[in-house]
Design a protein around this motif. Structure first.
Motif, PDB file in Angstrom:
ATOM      1  N   TYR A 379       0.800  -1.225   0.000  1.00 55.53           N
ATOM      2  CA  TYR A 379       0.000   0.000   0.000  1.00 55.53           C
ATOM      3  C   TYR A 379       0.833   1.276   0.000  1.00 55.53           C
ATOM      4  O   TYR A 379       0.300   2.353  -0.201  1.00 55.53           O
ATOM      5  CB  TYR A 379      -0.956  -0.013   1.206  1.00 55.53           C
ATOM      6  N   HIS A 380       2.151   1.153   0.200  1.00 61.66           N
ATOM      7  CA  HIS A 380       2.986   2.352   0.153  1.00 61.66           C
ATOM      8  C   HIS A 380       3.168   2.829  -1.284  1.00 61.66           C
ATOM      9  O   HIS A 380       3.497   3.981  -1.509  1.00 61.66           O
ATOM     10  CB  HIS A 380       4.383   2.060   0.718  1.00 61.66           C
ATOM     11  N   LEU A 381       2.956   1.927  -2.239  1.00 58.02           N
ATOM     12  CA  LEU A 381       3.336   2.233  -3.619  1.00 58.02           C
ATOM     13  C   LEU A 381       2.163   2.056  -4.591  1.00 58.02           C
ATOM     14  O   LEU A 381       2.338   1.565  -5.709  1.00 58.02           O
ATOM     15  CB  LEU A 381       4.507   1.322  -4.027  1.00 58.02           C
ATOM     16  N   ALA A 382       0.995   2.489  -4.179  1.00 56.35           N
ATOM     17  CA  ALA A 382      -0.203   2.235  -4.994  1.00 56.35           C
ATOM     18  C   ALA A 382      -0.172   2.962  -6.340  1.00 56.35           C
ATOM     19  O   ALA A 382      -0.849   2.544  -7.281  1.00 56.35           O
ATOM     20  CB  ALA A 382      -1.439   2.654  -4.209  1.00 56.35           C
ATOM     21  N   LEU A 383       0.617   4.032  -6.451  1.00 53.01           N
ATOM     22  CA  LEU A 383       0.610   4.782  -7.716  1.00 53.01           C
ATOM     23  C   LEU A 383       1.680   4.291  -8.694  1.00 53.01           C
ATOM     24  O   LEU A 383       1.661   4.653  -9.872  1.00 53.01           O
ATOM     25  CB  LEU A 383       0.831   6.282  -7.436  1.00 53.01           C
ATOM     26  N   VAL A 384       2.621   3.483  -8.178  1.00 52.27           N
ATOM     27  CA  VAL A 384       3.750   3.052  -9.014  1.00 52.27           C
ATOM     28  C   VAL A 384       3.302   2.265 -10.258  1.00 52.27           C
ATOM     29  O   VAL A 384       3.820   2.512 -11.358  1.00 52.27           O
ATOM     30  CB  VAL A 384       4.781   2.262  -8.171  1.00 52.27           C
ATOM     31  N   PRO A 385       2.336   1.324 -10.137  1.00 53.97           N
ATOM     32  CA  PRO A 385       2.000   0.533 -11.335  1.00 53.97           C
ATOM     33  C   PRO A 385       1.634   1.408 -12.538  1.00 53.97           C
ATOM     34  O   PRO A 385       2.178   1.202 -13.634  1.00 53.97           O
ATOM     35  CB  PRO A 385       0.811  -0.322 -10.882  1.00 53.97           C
ATOM     36  N   ALA A 386       0.758   2.401 -12.346  1.00 56.32           N
ATOM     37  CA  ALA A 386       0.350   3.223 -13.491  1.00 56.32           C
ATOM     38  C   ALA A 386       1.510   4.083 -13.992  1.00 56.32           C
ATOM     39  O   ALA A 386       1.649   4.298 -15.206  1.00 56.32           O
ATOM     40  CB  ALA A 386      -0.842   4.103 -13.105  1.00 56.32           C
ATOM     41  N   LEU A 387       2.373   4.549 -13.071  1.00 54.46           N
ATOM     42  CA  LEU A 387       3.503   5.390 -13.485  1.00 54.46           C
ATOM     43  C   LEU A 387       4.492   4.585 -14.328  1.00 54.46           C
ATOM     44  O   LEU A 387       5.015   5.080 -15.329  1.00 54.46           O
ATOM     45  CB  LEU A 387       4.213   5.962 -12.239  1.00 54.46           C
ATOM     46  N   VAL A 388       4.729   3.323 -13.939  1.00 54.52           N
ATOM     47  CA  VAL A 388       5.642   2.481 -14.715  1.00 54.52           C
ATOM     48  C   VAL A 388       4.991   2.117 -16.053  1.00 54.52           C
ATOM     49  O   VAL A 388       5.622   2.168 -17.113  1.00 54.52           O
ATOM     50  CB  VAL A 388       6.029   1.208 -13.924  1.00 54.52           C
ATOM     51  N   ARG A 389       3.728   1.782 -15.978  1.00 55.42           N
ATOM     52  CA  ARG A 389       3.005   1.381 -17.196  1.00 55.42           C
ATOM     53  C   ARG A 389       3.076   2.473 -18.277  1.00 55.42           C
ATOM     54  O   ARG A 389       3.226   2.193 -19.464  1.00 55.42           O
ATOM     55  CB  ARG A 389       1.555   1.070 -16.808  1.00 55.42           C
ATOM     56  N   GLU A 390       2.983   3.734 -17.827  1.00 52.39           N
ATOM     57  CA  GLU A 390       2.982   4.860 -18.763  1.00 52.39           C
ATOM     58  C   GLU A 390       4.278   4.881 -19.589  1.00 52.39           C
ATOM     59  O   GLU A 390       4.250   5.119 -20.789  1.00 52.39           O
ATOM     60  CB  GLU A 390       2.876   6.133 -17.918  1.00 52.39           C
ATOM     61  N   LYS A 391       5.401   4.598 -18.930  1.00 56.71           N
ATOM     62  CA  LYS A 391       6.692   4.681 -19.633  1.00 56.71           C
ATOM     63  C   LYS A 391       7.125   3.347 -20.240  1.00 56.71           C
ATOM     64  O   LYS A 391       7.883   3.324 -21.205  1.00 56.71           O
ATOM     65  CB  LYS A 391       7.789   5.122 -18.644  1.00 56.71           C
ATOM     66  N   LEU A 392       6.680   2.249 -19.621  1.00 59.25           N
ATOM     67  CA  LEU A 392       7.069   0.924 -20.133  1.00 59.25           C
ATOM     68  C   LEU A 392       5.807   0.104 -20.411  1.00 59.25           C
ATOM     69  O   LEU A 392       5.458  -0.808 -19.661  1.00 59.25           O
ATOM     70  CB  LEU A 392       7.914   0.166 -19.099  1.00 59.25           C
ATOM     71  N   PRO A 393       5.111   0.426 -21.501  1.00 58.76           N
ATOM     72  CA  PRO A 393       3.822  -0.263 -21.726  1.00 58.76           C
ATOM     73  C   PRO A 393       3.956  -1.775 -21.899  1.00 58.76           C
ATOM     74  O   PRO A 393       2.991  -2.503 -21.683  1.00 58.76           O
ATOM     75  CB  PRO A 393       3.283   0.402 -23.001  1.00 58.76           C
ATOM     76  N   GLN A 394       5.148  -2.250 -22.258  1.00 59.24           N
ATOM     77  CA  GLN A 394       5.310  -3.693 -22.455  1.00 59.24           C
ATOM     78  C   GLN A 394       5.624  -4.430 -21.150  1.00 59.24           C
ATOM     79  O   GLN A 394       5.677  -5.667 -21.143  1.00 59.24           O
ATOM     80  CB  GLN A 394       6.475  -3.985 -23.417  1.00 59.24           C
ATOM     81  N   ALA A 395       5.885  -3.683 -20.092  1.00 54.87           N
ATOM     82  CA  ALA A 395       6.273  -4.352 -18.837  1.00 54.87           C
ATOM     83  C   ALA A 395       5.118  -5.194 -18.305  1.00 54.87           C
ATOM     84  O   ALA A 395       3.943  -4.886 -18.548  1.00 54.87           O
ATOM     85  CB  ALA A 395       6.663  -3.302 -17.804  1.00 54.87           C
ATOM     86  N   THR A 396       5.457  -6.274 -17.578  1.00 52.68           N
ATOM     87  CA  THR A 396       4.423  -7.061 -16.892  1.00 52.68           C
ATOM     88  C   THR A 396       4.499  -6.642 -15.429  1.00 52.68           C
ATOM     89  O   THR A 396       5.516  -6.869 -14.772  1.00 52.68           O
ATOM     90  CB  THR A 396       4.698  -8.562 -17.032  1.00 52.68           C
ATOM     91  N   ILE A 397       3.451  -6.020 -14.949  1.00 49.44           N
ATOM     92  CA  ILE A 397       3.506  -5.460 -13.592  1.00 49.44           C
ATOM     93  C   ILE A 397       2.599  -6.282 -12.679  1.00 49.44           C
ATOM     94  O   ILE A 397       1.384  -6.347 -12.881  1.00 49.44           O
ATOM     95  CB  ILE A 397       3.067  -3.980 -13.596  1.00 49.44           C
TER      96      ILE A 397
END
Ligand code: ADQ
Length: 725
Positions: A379-397
């Motif tokens: 719960y400390h990092l709830a915003l990280v998934p969307a932030l990473v997704r924006e720059k690395l759309p191919q990543a599997t999060i």
């Protein structure tokens, strides 16, 4: 039978009716008879016989049939008719059907003619076909009635059976789990039955496990094999707030390594050791900066490096706003719903966003490929998934939420609920411990954002980006590290008794927690106090050792809670303690793994009373440490672990009496029953270990990656052509 009955009713009825008809015709008949006018009488009788039930009327004067209606058979003589009418069953059968015969004498009051002919009688033939019709109707009615009655009786019986069956099943379950029900502990006479059932279940489980074969065993090697085969050695990056190794300055100015008390670290660290990769976390130790390289990385574990730890530095203000503020004063109480109000400050939220951005940037910097597998924790990092997704759309999060997810009403309190939800929905896979938490999450999404939810596949789509929401119950390593070095349970017991000055034959109860208000430590101590009050025979023998690792102590709520617990243990000791005997031993300090193992192996009972807990790993650690198959686990029904660990004594920690009774029952439990329960618990923790948790999540990730790659290829090159040339 029915026919005879109805016939008897109707014969009486018809005779009475016949008398009425005869009475009605009496005067006219006397007149006609006086004038010997047979024709008039025949007309009179025909009119009367139009009544559907009177078939025919005849008048017998002496033995002659003086007059008759047209349907009255001429062949029926007065003598025969009189004789039939006198029988018990006064019926004759005519060509048209059966008729009933009644006779009614005519008495003339004044006329001398009649006086001269006293033997005049009216013979009535009554149609019986309506009786047959009614008899048939009655029979049909009775059959329908009996069928309906049978149906109602069957429904009632099914209902009663269902209730009894449910009650029986609930009772049998409680019996097998050893739950203390409202009627008190299990009666002694049922104990052998429970033992038999348990041992039979054990046999069945063993057979089942043998049948499943290798599927049952999850090991680090198997996890590594899976990564190699299904993810083809793809890059793995873990992001969490808490770091797995903390370097602190020692008194000589050197660095001392410490493992934090954290369920998350306990679970993820063995997975990282199995698959290498990079772990990004907040560097919180006083010597953390001294040991990293130019890129803020250090290889860990320190004695046998297997993966890289990349540290993020936060200023005290950032730590305050992001960690203590938004995460632990806001989201933690929000998700645990444990009588502490969440606090949401705009400034905390802004810091939380900024720090999440920094973690996301660290992921982007660490990523060597454009499609890494990124494991975002908690719960400390709830915003990280969307932030990473924006720059690395191919990543599997893969994001795992280690704490409960509340219902939409509770979550709705958060002023930034939309941002949190959209942040999490940047994940490819979002995991919770239980199905119940997944359901709460889907309902929250449904309530607060525009999204397409496919409940049957547990998929949420926002702007065509899909997130798979699934339950992955977390666990611990099996076998436990350094198992071979453990001292025997009797040595552990001796050491613990000596170290804490316990009575020689002490019954040792144990609680191990972060010092957090969600862990139910107050409720647990209240139950210990009540048990000593209720069962004074245990005073002088029972000792409860509570280990509590200080946590978030700079927050008011935590400080107040910690003081409350300390006051409570002092009170219990002053009430029941005497001489060297202190019923509560309170150790408010961090213990290393070896010290915890020693305590677990020494304890007769481990008590976990969380008021709300995503999973709870302490109960699993206790079970894993008991290779002697002894010891009893008392476990809160509000911990996710209660859904798997059925052989524990399951309690409601808010119910002091029930918890006190369960601890007492554990203190008195026979060694045989302890073994039965412990063997089964150990099988569960062994089969559902942390490698299985990670393995399931990563193979789901591999499937999604494959799907995404195929879709990408189709998008770029179109569908391959089949057949033809
Ligand atoms: P936690 O709330 O930290 O975890 P838990 O799962 O019980 O709770 O794990 C605590 C860990 O800390 C255990 O490994 C335990 O050994 C250790 N620990 C506790 N007290 C200690 C002490 N005094 N000294 C040293 N070590 C101590 C969160 C969620 C849980 C979830 C985990 C994992 O709140 O519900 O089970 O994450 O997902």
């Amino acid at each position: 039978m029915i026919d005879k009955l109805t016939l008897r009713w109707f014969t009486r009825d018809i005779s009475a009716r016949g008398a009425l008809v005869a009475n009605a015709l009496h005067d006219s008949t006397i007149d006609a008879l006086a004038s010997r006018d047979a024709h008039r009488l025949a007309l009179l009788f025909d009119r009367t016989a139009q009544d559907e039930r009177v078939f025919g009327i005849g008048l017998c004067s002496s033995d002659d049939l003086f007059a008759r209606s047209s349907a009255f058979p001429a062949a029926l003589s007065c003598a025969d008719a009189r004789q039939t009418a006198g029988k018990e069953n006064p019926r004759v059968t005519l060509p048209g059907g059966a008729v009933l015969v009644t006779r009614h004498s005519l008495v003339a009051a004044e006329t001398s003619v009649i006086e001269a002919e006293p033997a005049s009688e009216m013979i009535l033939l009554h149609d019986l076909s309506f009786i047959e019709r009614r008899s048939l109707d009655t029979r049909r009615y009775l059959i329908a009635f009996l069928a309906a009655l049978g149906f109602v009786v069957a429904i009632i019986s099914m209902f009663v059976a269902q209730i009894s069956w449910r009650g029986w099943i609930a009772g049998a379950r409680a019996l097998l789990r050893g739950e203390v029900g409202p009627a008190g502990p299990m009666p002694a006479e049922l104990a052998p039955l429970a033992d038999d059932l348990r041992s039979r279940l054990r046999q069945l489980e063993d057979e089942y496990r043998r049948a499943r074969g290798p599927e049952a065993g999850w090991t680090p090697e198997r996890l590594r094999g899976l990564l190699h085969a299904e993810l083809r050695g793809d890059e793995i990056i873990v992001v969490s707030n808490r770091e797995p190794y903390i370097h602190d300055l020692d008194q000589h100015g050197g660095a001392r390594v410490r493992r934090p008390a954290s369920g998350l670290v306990t679970a993820i660290e063995p997975v990282m050791r199995a698959c290498s990769g990079t772990w990004i976390a907040h560097g919180s130790g006083t010597a953390d900066r001294d040991v990293v390289d130019l890129h803020d990385r250090v290889a860990v574990p320190p004695d046998q490096p297997m993966y890289s730890l990349r540290r993020i530095w936060l200023t005290p203000e950032e730590e305050q706003g992001y960690y203590y503020g938004f995460a632990n004063e806001g989201l933690w109480p929000l998700c645990h719903v444990a009588h502490v109000r969440p606090v949401f400050r705009e400034s905390d939220w802004q810091t939380y966003r900024a720090v999440n951005q920094r973690f996301a940037e660290a992921v982007l910097r660490e990523a060597r490929t454009d499609d890494p597998v990124v494991l975002v924790q908690d719960y400390h990092l709830a915003l990280v998934p969307a932030l990473v997704r924006e720059k690395l759309p191919q990543a599997t999060i893969l994001t795992f939420w280690h704490i409960p997810w509340p219902n939409p009403e509770s979550f709705g309190i958060c002023p930034w609920r939309r941002e949190i939800l959209l942040g999490l929905l940047g994940s490819t896979i979002l995991g919770f411990h239980t199905k119940f938490h997944c359901k709460n999450f889907l309902e929250t999404v449904d309530r607060f954002i525009e999204a397409r939810i496919e409940h049957e596949h547990s998929v949420v789509a926002v702007a065509e980006r899909e997130t798979f929401v699934e339950s992955y119950p977390i666990s611990i390593e099996w076998p436990q590290p350094l198992e071979g070095d453990w001292a025997s349970p009797s040595d552990c017991r001796r050491l613990v008794i000596e170290r804490h000055g316990l009575p020689e034959h002490a019954i040792i109860g144990l609680g191990v927690d972060r010092f957090d208000y969600t862990k139910g430590i107050v409720e647990r101590l209240n139950a210990v106090e009540r048990m000593l009050e209720k069962y004074p025979s245990l005073i002088g023998r029972f000792v409860f050792v509570q280990v509590a690792s200080p946590t978030r102590s700079s927050l008011d709520e935590y400080r107040a809670f910690q003081q409350q617990v300390e006051r409570l243990s002092v009170r219990i000791n002053s009430r029941f303690g005497a001489g060297r005997y202190q019923p509560v031993v309170f150790l408010a300090e961090h213990h290393d793994h070896a010290q915890l193992i020693e305590l677990y192996r020494a304890a007769d009972i481990c008590v976990v009373t969380s008021l709300h807990d995503g999973m709870n790993l302490v109960c699993k650690e206790y079970v894993a440490s008991r290779d002697d198959e002894q010891g009893v686990l008392v476990l809160s029904r509000f911990a996710g672990a209660a859904r798997e660990m059925h052989e524990a004594l399951i309690i409601n920690p808010y119910h002091v009496e029930e918890t006190a009774d369960a601890i007492y029952r554990a203190a008195r439990m026979s060694s045989g029953e302890q073994r039965e329960r412990m063997i089964s618990l150990r099988h569960t923790v062994r089969d559902f270990n942390v490698f299985r948790w990670a393995g399931r999540m990563l193979s789901d990730a591999a499937r999604w990656r494959l799907r995404a790659r195929v879709e990408e290829r189709v998008r770029k090159h179109g569908l391959p052509e089949f057949g033809g040339r």
